[in-house]
Design an enzyme around this catalytic site. Structure first.
Site, PDB file in Angstrom:
ATOM      1  N   GLU B  66      -7.734   4.501 -14.577  1.00 16.09           N
ATOM      2  CA  GLU B  66      -8.430   5.608 -13.915  1.00 16.09           C
ATOM      3  C   GLU B  66      -8.234   6.933 -14.635  1.00 16.09           C
ATOM      4  O   GLU B  66      -9.166   7.723 -14.772  1.00 16.09           O
ATOM      5  CB  GLU B  66      -7.959   5.756 -12.452  1.00 16.09           C
ATOM      6  CG  GLU B  66      -8.510   4.715 -11.503  1.00 16.09           C
ATOM      7  CD  GLU B  66      -7.673   3.453 -11.445  1.00 16.09           C
ATOM      8  OE1 GLU B  66      -6.681   3.356 -12.198  1.00 16.09           O
ATOM      9  OE2 GLU B  66      -7.994   2.558 -10.649  1.00 16.09           O
ATOM     10  N   HIS B 133      -5.542   1.174   1.079  1.00 18.33           N
ATOM     11  CA  HIS B 133      -6.997   0.984   0.990  1.00 18.33           C
ATOM     12  C   HIS B 133      -7.700   1.627   2.179  1.00 18.33           C
ATOM     13  O   HIS B 133      -8.772   1.200   2.578  1.00 18.33           O
ATOM     14  CB  HIS B 133      -7.351  -0.506   0.945  1.00 18.33           C
ATOM     15  CG  HIS B 133      -6.937  -1.203  -0.310  1.00 18.33           C
ATOM     16  ND1 HIS B 133      -5.637  -1.578  -0.559  1.00 18.33           N
ATOM     17  CD2 HIS B 133      -7.641  -1.583  -1.399  1.00 18.33           C
ATOM     18  CE1 HIS B 133      -5.568  -2.180  -1.736  1.00 18.33           C
ATOM     19  NE2 HIS B 133      -6.764  -2.198  -2.272  1.00 18.33           N
TER      20      HIS B 133
END
Lengths: 325, 330
Positions: B66, B133
């Protein structure tokens, strides 16, 4: 497109010499100004690194992009950044390239092919890879090059960006200036590999170690990497072995560096070595050297005066340009 | 939280896909990069079919990196592209934190160079997805000048705001609430449209209490408003849509009308968006208030996995109704 050849002609050699000498003169002047309390902020000197700073950057062409760190001001000189721009930046004046927003060596100009760096390292490794991605998507024959010190090779971004650049075969050249220290931390406390460039095999890209104090070698190895990138051959990792001849920043007397080491590297001074090269080939004499240095000193003094006479930005500009539009 | 079922029209997730598709058709400088977005079509299938149509040069699968590919977005944006970076879950945007807050957000301020990029990812809880999440990270980025932060609450806004974000010349963080992905549908206009950034929307008009909210909590607010109406309390619901920079006027105008304000947000309580808006109302709308400003939010805890824990964690309609009742006493 027209690109430089691997063999440098006389005019190019003398241009490289000029940039190295100009870089050193600017840094020597900055050091005096800093010690005299004339600058509002810090200085980060790359003294001793002139060969890789100028030699690698010189291998780029107009349209290519250079992504330096805070210590790589000298690499921006071949991109067209001027002494006046460097001093107005350090003096934090309104006519500097960042209008007083960015500090010391954090100037850049996209049109002349150099980014304005950030402090976090090696944050411009991904940014350079992204510029290279844009070139690749648009089928442009342009190359991105980025610098960092060996200290920044311990950071995850370094690995991530080289790996992605390899996977995507991007036209980017990764330069590591191994200058012995990350602030006060010596290389042996940073890594166990003998050469940073040895890691290139982990990404299946070419890696090269160069004598970071030999400007001709720095240019030639980088030039090969730039040509390879431009021709679709993907990224290269180049490690330049050199020495940071000053502390991390102006405030740091670097007492952790042994004087024997400094003495050794002083004898390897990249500018003196290049002068000997030029003298041996009849390209430089004592007289022409004096003439060049005098010209550069005048240029630097003119730039300092210009910066000192330049106005500061107005306080209210602090909240301008946070957003585009 | 609740959403109305059996709606007709375009789902929230399809609205996002449509915005991406139509913008990529319109502008060749737009490309998408992220993990598993190519042949797989993305973890939530937002980019399903994109690689076949636009090709691997514009729909770029990335390794798990990322920090690298967000930074690459900055570099490509500075070179005149308009990259869209997909982070697989909004939670993972923390892995690219440095490039966002130090490189992207501060570039224009220093050099006046535009960084036209969008970083988008699915945020929010309610899906039994646990602490890693389910987060609502918008507050992290709303504290970073130079960024714009968007959390749409409806399919219409999801499409129109994403188009506006892609056309914006600044780095935009765009969080899609994944609970809404397939639960919320709406009939969308057939033609091209955008929704302005930094403009809130009065989703329901009312006279007695203002609820300021965004994201999936918009549905919770609307349900609470419906139930309050049965008791004769008229609730106005303001959907922020853009979290930063905020639309202060719409908030203050609503509070001037109702004199009572509830901040409803899914993010954790301390220094959440509701905390900032409470301060704005206290500073600039104090004389209009008839009661305390109330925050209804998630508690200061990680988001738990087990259903009873997560249900306890998330603000529920009854929590909002209790706040409405409390304010009705003033």
């Amino acid at each position: 497109m027209e690109v430089k050849s691997l063999e440098l002609n006389t005019q190019q050699l003398m241009e490289i010499y000029y940039f190295m000498r100009l870089g050193r003169a600017i840094e020597e002047r900055l050091e005096l100004l800093y010690k005299g309390g004339r600058l509002p902020g810090a200085i980060y000197l790359g003294r001793g690194q002139e060969a890789i700073e100028v030699g690698a950057s010189y291998a780029l062409e107009p349209g290519d992009m250079l992504a330096p760190t805070h210590r790589d001001m000298m690499s921006q000189l071949p991109r067209g950044i001027t002494a006046k721009e460097i001093f107005t930046q350090h003096y934090a004046r309104t006519n500097s390239l960042t209008r007083g927003k960015g500090e010391d060596n954090y100037q850049g100009d996209l049109k002349r092919g150099t980014f304005a760096t950030v402090s976090m390292l090696p944050d411009f490794y991904p940014v350079a890879a992204g510029a290279a991605l844009a070139f690749k998507i648009r089928n442009e024959k342009r190359v991105a090059m980025t610098y960092c010190g060996e200290g920044a090779t311990s950071v995850g971004d370094w690995h991530e960006s080289i790996n992605v650049a390899s996977v995507l075969n991007l036209p980017v050249v990764f330069i590591v200036i191994n200058n012995g220290y990350a602030y006060s931390t010596p290389v042996y406390k940073e890594m166990k590999v003998a050469n940073v460039a040895d890691r290139a095999c982990a990404y299946a890209i070419p890696g090269a170690v160069v004598d970071g104090n030999d400007v001709i070698e720095c240019y030639r190895e980088t030039k090969k990497a730039v040509d390879r990138a431009r021709d679709g051959g993907g990224p290269t990792l180049i490690e330049a072995k050199t020495m940071r001849m000053r502390g991390h920043a102006g405030h740091d007397p670097a007492k952790y560096m042994a004087t024997e080491i400094i003495d050794l590297w002083t004898r390897r001074d990249p500018i003196v070595r290049f002068e000997n090269y030029l003298i041996e080939r009849g390209l430089l004499t004592d007289e022409s050297k004096r003439e060049i240095i005098n010209r550069i000193n005048a240029e630097v003094e003119d730039a300092v005066r210009f910066a000192e006479e330049s106005p500061y930005p107005e306080g209210k500009e602090a909240i301008e340009d946070v957003y585009r539009g | 939280m609740s959403t109305a079922g059996n709606q007709k029209g375009t789902s929230y997730i399809d609205a996002i896909s449509q915005a991406l598709w139509e913008e990529m058709e319109r502008d060749p400088s737009i490309f998408i990069m992220g993990e598993d977005i190519g042949i797989y079509g993305g973890a939530f299938k937002v980019t399903e079919g994109f690689i076949d149509h636009f090709g691997p040069e514009r729909v770029i699968d990335m390794p798990i990196a990322e920090e690298a590919f967000i930074g690459m977005g900055v570099g490509a944006a500075l070179m005149g592209m308009r990259p869209i970076v997909e982070v697989q879950y909004a939670d993972f945007i923390s892995c690219g934190w440095d490039q966002i807050v130090n490189v992207a957000a501060k570039m224009h301020y220093r050099t006046r160079d535009a960084v036209p990029m969008v970083i988008r990812g699915p945020s929010g809880a309610g899906l039994r997805a646990g602490p890693f999440h389910s987060q609502s990270p918008e507050g992290w980025f709303a504290h970073v000048p130079g960024l714009k932060v968007i959390v749409p609450g409806t399919p219409y806004d999801a499409k129109g705001l994403l188009k506006a974000a892609i056309r914006d010349d600044n780095p935009v963080i765009y969080f899609e609430h994944k609970y809404l992905y397939r639960r919320l549908k709406e009939v969308l206009p057939t033609g091209d449209y955008t929704v302005p950034i930094s403009k809130a929307d009065v989703q329901r008009e009312g006279d007695d209490v203002t609820i300021v909210t965004y994201g999936a909590m918009l549905q919770t607010a609307l349900e609470a408003a419906r139930r309050a109406q049965e008791k004769g309390i008229s609730v106005e619901v303001v959907d922020l849509r853009t979290i930063f920079p905020l639309d202060k006027d719409t908030i203050l105008n609503s509070v001037a009308k109702t004199s009572k304000a509830i901040m409803l947000y899914e993010d954790t309580r301390t220094l959440g968006i509701g905390a900032e808006i409470s301060a704005i109302i206290a500073e600039e709308g104090f004389e209009n208030l008839d009661g305390p400003i109330i925050r209804v939010s998630s508690p200061d805890a990680p988001i738990p996995y087990s259903p009873p824990l997560e249900d306890f964690f998330l603000p529920q309609v009854d929590d909002v109704l209790a706040a409405i009742d409390k304010l009705s006493a003033y």
